[in-house]
Design a protein around this motif. Structure first.
Motif, PDB file in Angstrom:
ATOM      1  N   PRO A  10       0.844  -1.202   0.000  1.00  0.00           N
ATOM      2  CA  PRO A  10       0.000   0.000   0.000  1.00  0.00           C
ATOM      3  C   PRO A  10       0.875   1.247   0.000  1.00  0.00           C
ATOM      4  CG  PRO A  10      -0.046  -1.079   2.135  1.00  0.00           C
ATOM      5  CD  PRO A  10       0.706  -1.979   1.203  1.00  0.00           C
ATOM      6  N   ARG A  11       0.435   2.241  -0.762  1.00  0.00           N
ATOM      7  CA  ARG A  11       1.127   3.523  -0.716  1.00  0.00           C
ATOM      8  C   ARG A  11       0.771   4.181   0.599  1.00  0.00           C
ATOM      9  NH1 ARG A  11      -0.588   6.879  -5.799  1.00  0.00           N
ATOM     10  NH2 ARG A  11      -2.146   7.250  -4.232  1.00  0.00           N
ATOM     11  N   GLU A  12       1.772   4.377   1.405  1.00  0.00           N
ATOM     12  CA  GLU A  12       1.554   4.992   2.708  1.00  0.00           C
ATOM     13  C   GLU A  12       2.131   6.395   2.701  1.00  0.00           C
ATOM     14  OE1 GLU A  12       2.025   3.246   6.989  1.00  0.00           O
ATOM     15  OE2 GLU A  12       3.972   3.971   6.318  1.00  0.00           O
ATOM     16  N   PHE A  13       1.440   7.302   3.357  1.00  0.00           N
ATOM     17  CA  PHE A  13       1.947   8.654   3.528  1.00  0.00           C
ATOM     18  C   PHE A  13       2.256   8.836   4.998  1.00  0.00           C
ATOM     19  CE2 PHE A  13       1.497  13.042   4.726  1.00  0.00           C
ATOM     20  CZ  PHE A  13       2.246  13.697   3.758  1.00  0.00           C
ATOM     21  N   ALA A  14       3.394   9.455   5.294  1.00  0.00           N
ATOM     22  CA  ALA A  14       3.758   9.759   6.679  1.00  0.00           C
ATOM     23  C   ALA A  14       4.516  11.073   6.715  1.00  0.00           C
ATOM     24  CB  ALA A  14       4.610   8.649   7.270  1.00  0.00           C
ATOM     25  N   THR A  24      -3.447  21.278  12.708  1.00  0.00           N
ATOM     26  CA  THR A  24      -4.556  20.378  12.382  1.00  0.00           C
ATOM     27  C   THR A  24      -5.061  20.558  10.945  1.00  0.00           C
ATOM     28  OG1 THR A  24      -5.192  20.365  14.716  1.00  0.00           O
ATOM     29  CG2 THR A  24      -6.802  19.520  13.158  1.00  0.00           C
ATOM     30  N   PRO A  25      -5.296  21.792  10.466  1.00  0.00           N
ATOM     31  CA  PRO A  25      -5.730  21.928   9.067  1.00  0.00           C
ATOM     32  C   PRO A  25      -4.696  21.407   8.071  1.00  0.00           C
ATOM     33  CG  PRO A  25      -6.118  23.975  10.275  1.00  0.00           C
ATOM     34  CD  PRO A  25      -5.315  23.075  11.168  1.00  0.00           C
ATOM     35  N   LEU A  26      -3.427  21.523   8.397  1.00  0.00           N
ATOM     36  CA  LEU A  26      -2.384  21.011   7.512  1.00  0.00           C
ATOM     37  C   LEU A  26      -2.451  19.484   7.437  1.00  0.00           C
ATOM     38  CD1 LEU A  26      -0.001  21.622   5.695  1.00  0.00           C
ATOM     39  CD2 LEU A  26       1.455  21.669   7.725  1.00  0.00           C
ATOM     40  N   ALA A  27      -2.682  18.831   8.562  1.00  0.00           N
ATOM     41  CA  ALA A  27      -2.822  17.368   8.573  1.00  0.00           C
ATOM     42  C   ALA A  27      -3.982  16.949   7.669  1.00  0.00           C
ATOM     43  CB  ALA A  27      -3.045  16.864   9.996  1.00  0.00           C
ATOM     44  N   ARG A  28      -5.115  17.663   7.783  1.00  0.00           N
ATOM     45  CA  ARG A  28      -6.267  17.344   6.935  1.00  0.00           C
ATOM     46  C   ARG A  28      -5.967  17.605   5.457  1.00  0.00           C
ATOM     47  NH1 ARG A  28      -9.387  20.012  11.180  1.00  0.00           N
ATOM     48  NH2 ARG A  28      -9.460  21.816   9.805  1.00  0.00           N
ATOM     49  N   ALA A  29      -5.226  18.670   5.164  1.00  0.00           N
ATOM     50  CA  ALA A  29      -4.878  18.988   3.773  1.00  0.00           C
ATOM     51  C   ALA A  29      -3.984  17.899   3.172  1.00  0.00           C
ATOM     52  CB  ALA A  29      -4.187  20.347   3.693  1.00  0.00           C
ATOM     53  N   TYR A  34      -3.586  13.345  -0.541  1.00  0.00           N
ATOM     54  CA  TYR A  34      -3.302  11.914  -0.697  1.00  0.00           C
ATOM     55  C   TYR A  34      -4.479  11.201  -1.350  1.00  0.00           C
ATOM     56  CZ  TYR A  34      -2.785   7.022   0.787  1.00  0.00           C
ATOM     57  OH  TYR A  34      -2.721   5.656   0.815  1.00  0.00           O
ATOM     58  N   LEU A  35      -5.674  11.459  -0.848  1.00  0.00           N
ATOM     59  CA  LEU A  35      -6.860  10.791  -1.386  1.00  0.00           C
ATOM     60  C   LEU A  35      -7.191  11.262  -2.803  1.00  0.00           C
ATOM     61  CD1 LEU A  35      -9.104  10.746   1.803  1.00  0.00           C
ATOM     62  CD2 LEU A  35      -7.900   8.804   0.761  1.00  0.00           C
ATOM     63  N   PHE A  75      -1.114   7.564   6.898  1.00  0.00           N
ATOM     64  CA  PHE A  75      -2.336   6.992   6.365  1.00  0.00           C
ATOM     65  C   PHE A  75      -2.042   6.189   5.110  1.00  0.00           C
ATOM     66  CE2 PHE A  75      -2.261  11.028   4.120  1.00  0.00           C
ATOM     67  CZ  PHE A  75      -2.176  11.990   5.116  1.00  0.00           C
ATOM     68  N   ALA A  76      -2.908   5.203   4.898  1.00  0.00           N
ATOM     69  CA  ALA A  76      -2.811   4.324   3.737  1.00  0.00           C
ATOM     70  C   ALA A  76      -4.167   3.674   3.531  1.00  0.00           C
ATOM     71  CB  ALA A  76      -1.751   3.248   3.951  1.00  0.00           C
ATOM     72  N   VAL A  77      -4.470   3.357   2.277  1.00  0.00           N
ATOM     73  CA  VAL A  77      -5.667   2.573   1.992  1.00  0.00           C
ATOM     74  C   VAL A  77      -5.203   1.136   1.826  1.00  0.00           C
ATOM     75  CG1 VAL A  77      -7.547   2.145   0.377  1.00  0.00           C
ATOM     76  CG2 VAL A  77      -6.888   4.496   0.924  1.00  0.00           C
ATOM     77  N   VAL A  78      -5.719   0.289   2.723  1.00  0.00           N
ATOM     78  CA  VAL A  78      -5.342  -1.126   2.743  1.00  0.00           C
ATOM     79  C   VAL A  78      -6.631  -1.946   2.769  1.00  0.00           C
ATOM     80  CG1 VAL A  78      -4.071  -2.898   3.990  1.00  0.00           C
ATOM     81  CG2 VAL A  78      -3.285  -0.535   4.077  1.00  0.00           C
ATOM     82  N   THR A  79      -6.739  -2.881   1.867  1.00  0.00           N
ATOM     83  CA  THR A  79      -7.920  -3.740   1.741  1.00  0.00           C
ATOM     84  C   THR A  79      -9.217  -2.945   1.827  1.00  0.00           C
ATOM     85  OG1 THR A  79      -6.854  -4.797   3.668  1.00  0.00           O
ATOM     86  CG2 THR A  79      -8.027  -6.196   2.163  1.00  0.00           C
ATOM     87  N   ASP A  80      -9.316  -1.931   1.009  1.00  0.00           N
ATOM     88  CA  ASP A  80     -10.524  -1.122   0.883  1.00  0.00           C
ATOM     89  C   ASP A  80     -10.901  -0.368   2.160  1.00  0.00           C
ATOM     90  OD1 ASP A  80     -12.389  -0.116  -0.911  1.00  0.00           O
ATOM     91  OD2 ASP A  80     -13.933  -1.512  -0.258  1.00  0.00           O
ATOM     92  N   ARG A  81      -9.959  -0.129   3.028  1.00  0.00           N
ATOM     93  CA  ARG A  81     -10.176   0.672   4.228  1.00  0.00           C
ATOM     94  C   ARG A  81      -9.069   1.715   4.319  1.00  0.00           C
ATOM     95  NH1 ARG A  81     -14.180  -1.647   3.610  1.00  0.00           N
ATOM     96  NH2 ARG A  81     -15.429  -2.792   5.082  1.00  0.00           N
ATOM     97  N   LEU A  82      -9.427   2.909   4.752  1.00  0.00           N
ATOM     98  CA  LEU A  82      -8.435   3.947   5.019  1.00  0.00           C
ATOM     99  C   LEU A  82      -7.969   3.780   6.455  1.00  0.00           C
ATOM    100  CD1 LEU A  82      -6.930   6.634   4.394  1.00  0.00           C
ATOM    101  CD2 LEU A  82      -9.013   7.819   5.181  1.00  0.00           C
ATOM    102  N   ARG A  83      -6.668   3.601   6.623  1.00  0.00           N
ATOM    103  CA  ARG A  83      -6.101   3.482   7.971  1.00  0.00           C
ATOM    104  C   ARG A  83      -5.427   4.800   8.318  1.00  0.00           C
ATOM    105  NH1 ARG A  83      -4.439  -0.315  11.869  1.00  0.00           N
ATOM    106  NH2 ARG A  83      -2.609   0.375  13.028  1.00  0.00           N
TER     107      ARG A  83
END
Length: 157
Positions: A10-14, A24-29, A34-35, A75-83
């Protein structure tokens, strides 16, 4: 002839952000970007941004870590779930407790996480310093293949 198989991870962003509520707004951005870069990522955007904002704000407001410590988001999308993961160097663990009254303006963040996440929890960080809080977000209901340029055999409304 041997069969070559590629294992896709999975492509993970960290990244790490300042432990300030203004981050907090930067984390959401970062999550929004990513999405936006992945096929069908918008299925997770609304709930994902809300929950990441709550988890990040909790890490900043309730951590007993020194103020110069950074907060890491992953965050990463793994098996059709966003973690979603939010790491901090604090020792406390999140405590889910009901609001005292409907007029309370604070203390509802984890209630939102508990209600909107498919699952969530808290784990110690590798190396023994701090913890991370994670949440799994299912794709939002109501997104059909038609919205993504495909024609499904049957659409129910």
């Amino acid at each position: 002839m041997p069969v070559l198989r590629t294992v896709r991870r999975p492509r993970e962003f960290a990244t790490r952000l300042d432990s300030r509520i203004e981050s907090t707004p930067l984390a959401r951005a970062f999550l929004r970007a990513y999405l936006a870069g992945m096929a069908r990522g918008e299925r997770y955007a609304d709930i994902g941004e809300l929950l990441l904002g709550e988890l990040f704000a909790n890490a900043v407001q309730h951590s007993d870590a020194p103020p110069d410590r950074l907060v890491e988001i992953r965050f990463a999308v793994v098996t059709d779930r966003l973690r979603l993961e939010v790491h901090d160097a604090g020792t406390g663990h999140p405590d889910l407790r009901p609001s005292r009254s409907p007029e309370d303006e604070h203390g509802r963040g984890l209630l939102l996480v508990d209600e909107l996440a498919e699952r969530w929890g808290c784990c110690p960080r590798a190396g023994g310093i701090g913890k991370f809080v994670w949440a799994l977000v299912a794709p939002a209901p109501g997104f059909t293949d038609l919205a993504f340029g495909r024609t499904p055999k049957l659409i129910t409304v």
